[in-house]
Scaffold this motif. Structure first.
Motif, PDB file in Angstrom:
ATOM      1  N   GLY A 116      21.140 -26.668-136.770  1.00 39.77           N
ATOM      2  CA  GLY A 116      19.934 -26.125-136.105  1.00 39.77           C
ATOM      3  C   GLY A 116      19.239 -25.069-136.884  1.00 39.77           C
ATOM      4  O   GLY A 116      18.350 -24.463-136.150  1.00 39.77           O
ATOM      5  N   TRP A 117      19.710 -24.778-138.158  1.00 34.59           N
ATOM      6  CA  TRP A 117      18.748 -23.895-138.690  1.00 34.59           C
ATOM      7  C   TRP A 117      18.252 -24.476-140.034  1.00 34.59           C
ATOM      8  O   TRP A 117      18.621 -25.617-140.442  1.00 34.59           O
ATOM      9  N   GLU A 118      17.083 -23.969-140.550  1.00 37.48           N
ATOM     10  CA  GLU A 118      16.451 -24.183-141.780  1.00 37.48           C
ATOM     11  C   GLU A 118      17.003 -23.460-142.961  1.00 37.48           C
ATOM     12  O   GLU A 118      16.960 -22.295-142.797  1.00 37.48           O
ATOM     13  N   MET A 119      17.723 -24.151-143.873  1.00 37.06           N
ATOM     14  CA  MET A 119      18.568 -23.423-144.738  1.00 37.06           C
ATOM     15  C   MET A 119      18.301 -23.835-146.172  1.00 37.06           C
ATOM     16  O   MET A 119      17.951 -25.154-146.530  1.00 37.06           O
ATOM     17  N   PRO A 120      18.284 -22.739-147.107  1.00 39.50           N
ATOM     18  CA  PRO A 120      18.033 -23.286-148.566  1.00 39.50           C
ATOM     19  C   PRO A 120      19.182 -23.762-149.353  1.00 39.50           C
ATOM     20  O   PRO A 120      20.380 -23.387-149.133  1.00 39.50           O
ATOM     21  N   VAL A 121      19.079 -25.017-149.898  1.00 42.29           N
ATOM     22  CA  VAL A 121      20.060 -25.570-150.671  1.00 42.29           C
ATOM     23  C   VAL A 121      20.225 -24.970-151.934  1.00 42.29           C
ATOM     24  O   VAL A 121      21.276 -24.871-152.417  1.00 42.29           O
TER      25      VAL A 121
END
Length: 221
Positions: free
Chosen positions: A6-11
């Motif tokens: 549910g989060w936008e996360m950096p790879v």
């Protein structure tokens, strides 16, 4: 950037290998604000957590932490957790983002009426600095409420303190699972960007890099 629980996360930022090596040789900075933070408090909280988890959080001294697991009625694992005793009658249970709702529901069901369960996740940011230079970078930025030195904080221990010139209230823990020394800071979500930028600035001359999900996984292997 990817969707994660549910989060936008950096790879990754600079690159997975570069970030991994920064943590092994200097330091890396992780935004872990997607994690779940659940407060369990009250006179019956210790006994209630003992019954709810596989460990005995009531045995912790104030300021200490332990790794734990919450299981279902058949013994199957629901999530792995870190549990901090933050006061005489208060514990902080940190759950993985993907299992946050499951853990909150299970704790509420098991603890029902014997203690207070509050999901603090949406109001709590979590920022981690990990690596051999973590202490050197972070120490000038924090003051512990008991006036002790950050370097005296043991592994799997935490203290309440203040961060930066603005004296932001934070729980500062010497925990993490990169295999390196490091610290995790729990603070109000509205102060997350200020904290993140201050640590990045403090560590830029020491090789500190922001790190994404991929390096987080490779480091814990």
């Amino acid at each position: 950037m990817v969707e994660f629980a549910g989060w936008e996360m950096p790879v990754q930022y600079a690159g997975v290998i570069e970030e991994h090596r920064a943590v092994r040789s200097a330091a890396g900075l992780f935004d872990l604000s997607h994690m779940g933070e659940i407060e369990v408090s009250g006179a019956g909280a210790g006994a209630a957590l003992d019954a709810a988890l596989v460990s005995e959080p009531s045995s912790l001294a104030v300021g200490r932490a332990q790794y734990s697991i919450i299981v279902d009625e058949r013994g199957g694992m629901l999530d792995d957790l870190v549990v901090y005793r933050t006061a005489v009658e208060s514990w902080l249970v940190v759950a993985n983002a993907s299992n946050r709702a499951t853990v909150v529901a299970a704790l509420q069901d098991r603890i029902r009426g014997t203690a207070r369960v509050r999901d603090l996740s949406d109001e709590t940011a979590m920022i981690a600095i990990q690596g051999p230079l973590s202490l050197e970078i972070l120490a000038p930025l924090v003051e512990l409420d008991d006036a002790s030195a950050l370097g005296d904080l043991r592994g799997y221990a935490s203290r309440h303190g203040r961060f930066g010139p603005a004296k932001i209230a934070a729980l500062i823990a010497r925990t993490g699972y990169t295999g390196e020394d490091g610290f995790e800071l729990y603070l109000p979500v509205e102060k997350a960007i200020e904290c993140w930028q201050a640590i990045l600035e403090a560590g830029k001359g020491d090789g500190l890099l922001p790190c994404g999900l991929a390096a987080r996984d490779s480091l814990r292997f």
